[in-house]
Design a protein around this motif. Structure first.
Motif, PDB file in Angstrom:
ATOM      1  N   MET A  33       0.857  -1.175   0.000  1.00 59.87           N
ATOM      2  CA  MET A  33       0.000   0.000   0.000  1.00 59.87           C
ATOM      3  C   MET A  33       0.897   1.230   0.000  1.00 59.87           C
ATOM      4  O   MET A  33       1.771   1.368   0.857  1.00 59.87           O
ATOM      5  N   TYR A  34       0.662   2.117  -0.976  1.00 63.00           N
ATOM      6  CA  TYR A  34       1.366   3.397  -1.055  1.00 63.00           C
ATOM      7  C   TYR A  34       0.424   4.519  -0.635  1.00 63.00           C
ATOM      8  O   TYR A  34      -0.703   4.601  -1.113  1.00 63.00           O
ATOM      9  N   ASP A  35       0.898   5.376   0.229  1.00 64.09           N
ATOM     10  CA  ASP A  35       0.222   6.638   0.502  1.00 64.09           C
ATOM     11  C   ASP A  35       1.199   7.725   0.070  1.00 64.09           C
ATOM     12  O   ASP A  35       2.136   8.061   0.780  1.00 64.09           O
ATOM     13  N   GLY A  36       0.978   8.238  -1.145  1.00 59.76           N
ATOM     14  CA  GLY A  36       1.978   9.056  -1.823  1.00 59.76           C
ATOM     15  C   GLY A  36       2.859   8.147  -2.657  1.00 59.76           C
ATOM     16  O   GLY A  36       3.833   7.567  -2.163  1.00 59.76           O
ATOM     17  N   TYR A  37       2.493   7.965  -3.931  1.00 55.96           N
ATOM     18  CA  TYR A  37       3.169   6.992  -4.796  1.00 55.96           C
ATOM     19  C   TYR A  37       4.268   7.636  -5.632  1.00 55.96           C
ATOM     20  O   TYR A  37       5.332   7.068  -5.824  1.00 55.96           O
ATOM     21  N   SER A  38       3.989   8.824  -6.171  1.00 53.87           N
ATOM     22  CA  SER A  38       4.977   9.506  -7.002  1.00 53.87           C
ATOM     23  C   SER A  38       4.672  10.995  -7.004  1.00 53.87           C
ATOM     24  O   SER A  38       3.546  11.421  -6.757  1.00 53.87           O
ATOM     25  N   ALA A  39       5.699  11.816  -7.283  1.00 54.72           N
ATOM     26  CA  ALA A  39       5.513  13.263  -7.372  1.00 54.72           C
ATOM     27  C   ALA A  39       4.573  13.583  -8.537  1.00 54.72           C
ATOM     28  O   ALA A  39       4.602  12.905  -9.568  1.00 54.72           O
ATOM     29  N   PRO A  40       3.685  14.589  -8.420  1.00 54.12           N
ATOM     30  CA  PRO A  40       3.537  15.506  -7.285  1.00 54.12           C
ATOM     31  C   PRO A  40       2.446  15.079  -6.305  1.00 54.12           C
ATOM     32  O   PRO A  40       1.745  15.916  -5.737  1.00 54.12           O
ATOM     33  N   GLY A  41       2.263  13.781  -6.078  1.00 49.03           N
ATOM     34  CA  GLY A  41       1.217  13.304  -5.196  1.00 49.03           C
ATOM     35  C   GLY A  41       1.300  13.899  -3.802  1.00 49.03           C
ATOM     36  O   GLY A  41       2.403  14.084  -3.254  1.00 49.03           O
ATOM     37  N   ASN A  42       0.134  14.213  -3.254  1.00 53.81           N
ATOM     38  CA  ASN A  42       0.058  14.780  -1.904  1.00 53.81           C
ATOM     39  C   ASN A  42      -1.162  14.151  -1.229  1.00 53.81           C
ATOM     40  O   ASN A  42      -2.161  14.815  -0.977  1.00 53.81           O
TER      41      ASN A  42
END
Length: 537
Positions: free
Chosen positions: A322-331
């Motif tokens: 589980m990713y919380d914030g996977y890649s930029a610019p994710g917030n």
């Protein structure tokens, strides 16, 4: 009335293979399977059988074992619940076509919650004679596989409290000679492991009847052993099936809704156990569970808004990450509440992104060795809220602030946090662990400030905060690192050696008359290291 939390946990997978030689990627002949897809509850395994169960001559015996949320292991196909073996119980089930020769493999997932209170495991019998045992046995508290009839025990180098994936190949000898065993602990999924990497616990005398029945058994005073995904087959692929391919399923309803409603997903399909689930809408909405769900991977990576996931008392089992914030610019901002969250890995703030995750009244298990990373390469914040929240981390190094320039914060404002492995607060970045009205326990090494350029902080800030470290504590581990332990309230019990300024800068602040119990406090290990030790009245 016994009080239990019915949880989906990832447990030890034991595979007993009885065949050498090349293996097809396709399944050949699954002899028997039990995934424990039974309605969860106390005593639910009594006389029951899973909906997808096959290859047995009858149901489980009339023993009051429980069914809890099921287990998972990094891409292994799983379904349903798991068996929680009851106090001092033995639960039998017979195979309709007992394997007697040639190409036979067996697999099981399992975990022992407390290995100090007695043996627990899965056994295979030839009629009334026990021939093979998988679990925690004898004097060792580690995972092991015991061969009877002249064999010995192969023991893993890790505790049975940890995730275990064991493969044992037994070569039945049609000429009447002894069976031969090959055992692998935690092999990678995908391809059959090499014989040369196996442990060899000796041979067993020939048993022409083969393995006729299995037994789930423990000799403890508490409900302790968890088992799932029992498979008997003729190839590695039978007993270690992985998802052949995965689809990406994307949430589309900004008004929120049920996870199990196909119309809420862009692909008009509810994500399955082999799917990757995406939440990328820049909006605030609520997702609700009305049943348990299994998925391979979950990514929260919106550029704004907040996703609120109400598990409704059910389990969300994620076999990979589980990713919380996977890649930029994710917030990404996520709140998960009221249920069970089991993940193989949990990562916040990956690839330059930001991720904030709050767990409220959630039981969370991270099963992969070193599976928690908060602030992987970006910024992550994990908050444990409400007294009913519990997080359990298995073996390995769990990290806050992994890479240079990253930041990872874990704030336990309530609940319980157990790390059966090691903590690294500030691996190469900034990492901070804070406890308020919460308890934190770490079994292995606590490092506060690891590599050069890192900063680590451990702080206790409430009179109800309790932190227990059972092994070494290193504050400022390497040259150029910085570490600080601040106890402004609460109780810290550091049971063994505490190095303040191990090789870098170390600080220890104890104030407001709070309690620090240290087994052996060592300040200024190297004369060239700057150290500060402060105690305020």
């Amino acid at each position: 009335m016994k009080s239990k939390v019915f949880v989906r946990a990832v447990l030890c997978t034991s595979f007993i293979a009885f065949l050498a030689g090349p293996v097809s990627r396709s399944q050949a002949a699954l002899i028997a399977y039990e995934g424990f897809d039974i309605t969860e509850g106390e005593n639910a395994l009594n006389g029951a059988s899973g909906l997808t169960s096959s290859g047995w001559s009858g149901n489980w015996g009339a023993i009051n074992n429980d069914v809890i949320a099921g287990l998972s292991y990094g891409g292994l196909q799983t379904i349903g619940g798991a068996a929680l073996v009851d106090v001092n119980s033995a639960h039998y089930r017979s195979l309709s076509s007992p394997p007697t020769s040639g190409s036979v493999w067996i697999s099981v997932l399992g975990r022992i919650q407390d290995p100090t209170v007695g043996y627990a495991g899965l056994s295979f019998f030839d009629a009334g004679a026990e021939r093979l045992f998988i679990g925690r046995a004898g004097a060792s508290t580690n995972w092991g596989v015991q061969v009877y009839g002249g064999g010995s025990t192969a023991v893993a180098n890790f505790s049975s409290t940890n995730l275990c994936f064991v493969v044992v190949r037994v070569d039945f000898n049609a000429s009447g000679a002894n069976e031969q065993f090959f055992i692998w602990f935690n092999p990678a999924l995908g391809s059959q492991p090499a014989d040369g990497a196996a442990l060899r616990p000796g041979s067993d005398t020939d048993h022409p009847n083969g393995y006729t029945r299995v037994r789930l058994n423990q000799a403890t005073s508490v409900d302790n052993a968890i088992f799932d995904e029992i498979r008997v087959g003729t190839t590695w692929a039978d007993v270690a099936p992985t998802c052949p391919s995965s689809s990406t399923i994307r949430w589309q309803n900004n008004a929120g809704g049920l996870f199990s409603t196909a119309a809420n997903w862009l692909e008009l399909a509810v994500p399955s156990a082999c799917d990757v689930v995406l939440f990328t809408n820049a909006a605030s909405y609520a997702v609700t569970f009305d049943q348990a769900h299994n998925n391979q991977e979950v990514r929260f990576n919106a550029s704004g808004g907040e996703v609120s996931v109400n598990l409704g008392g059910y389990a969300w089992n994620i076999s990979d990450v589980m990713y919380d914030g996977y890649s930029a610019p994710g917030n990404a901002a996520v709140v998960i509440s009221n249920g069970v969250l089991n993940t193989f890995r949990l990562q916040l703030g990956a690839v330059g992104s930001s991720g904030a995750l709050t767990l409220r009244n959630v039981s969370n298990l991270v099963t992969y060795s070193g599976g928690l990373a908060v602030g992987l390469t970006g910024t992550g914040r994990l908050t444990l809220a409400e007294s009913g929240t519990r997080m359990d981390l298995l073996s390995g190094n769990h990290i806050l602030g992994n890479s240079a320039g990253s930041r990872g914060d874990l704030v336990a404002s309530n609940g319980f946090l157990r790390n059966s492995g090691s903590w690294i607060l500030g691996n190469s970045g900034y990492g901070a662990l804070g406890l308020f009205n919460a308890t934190g326990v770490v079994s292995e090494v606590l490092t506060v400030g690891s590599a050069s350029g890192s900063t680590g902080v451990l702080y206790l800030a409430d009179d109800r905060a309790l932190f227990v470290a059972s092994n070494r504590v290193l504050v400022g581990s390497s040259a150029g690192s910085s570490g600080h332990i601040v106890i402004s309230n609460g109780l810290a019990i550091l049971q063994t050696n505490v190095w303040v300024g191990s090789n870098g800068w170390g600080g220890l602040t104890v104030e407001r008359g709070t309690n620090l119990i240290a087994g052996n406090l060592m300040v200024l290990r190297l004369a060239s290291v700057r150290v500060r030790l402060v105690r305020l009245p």
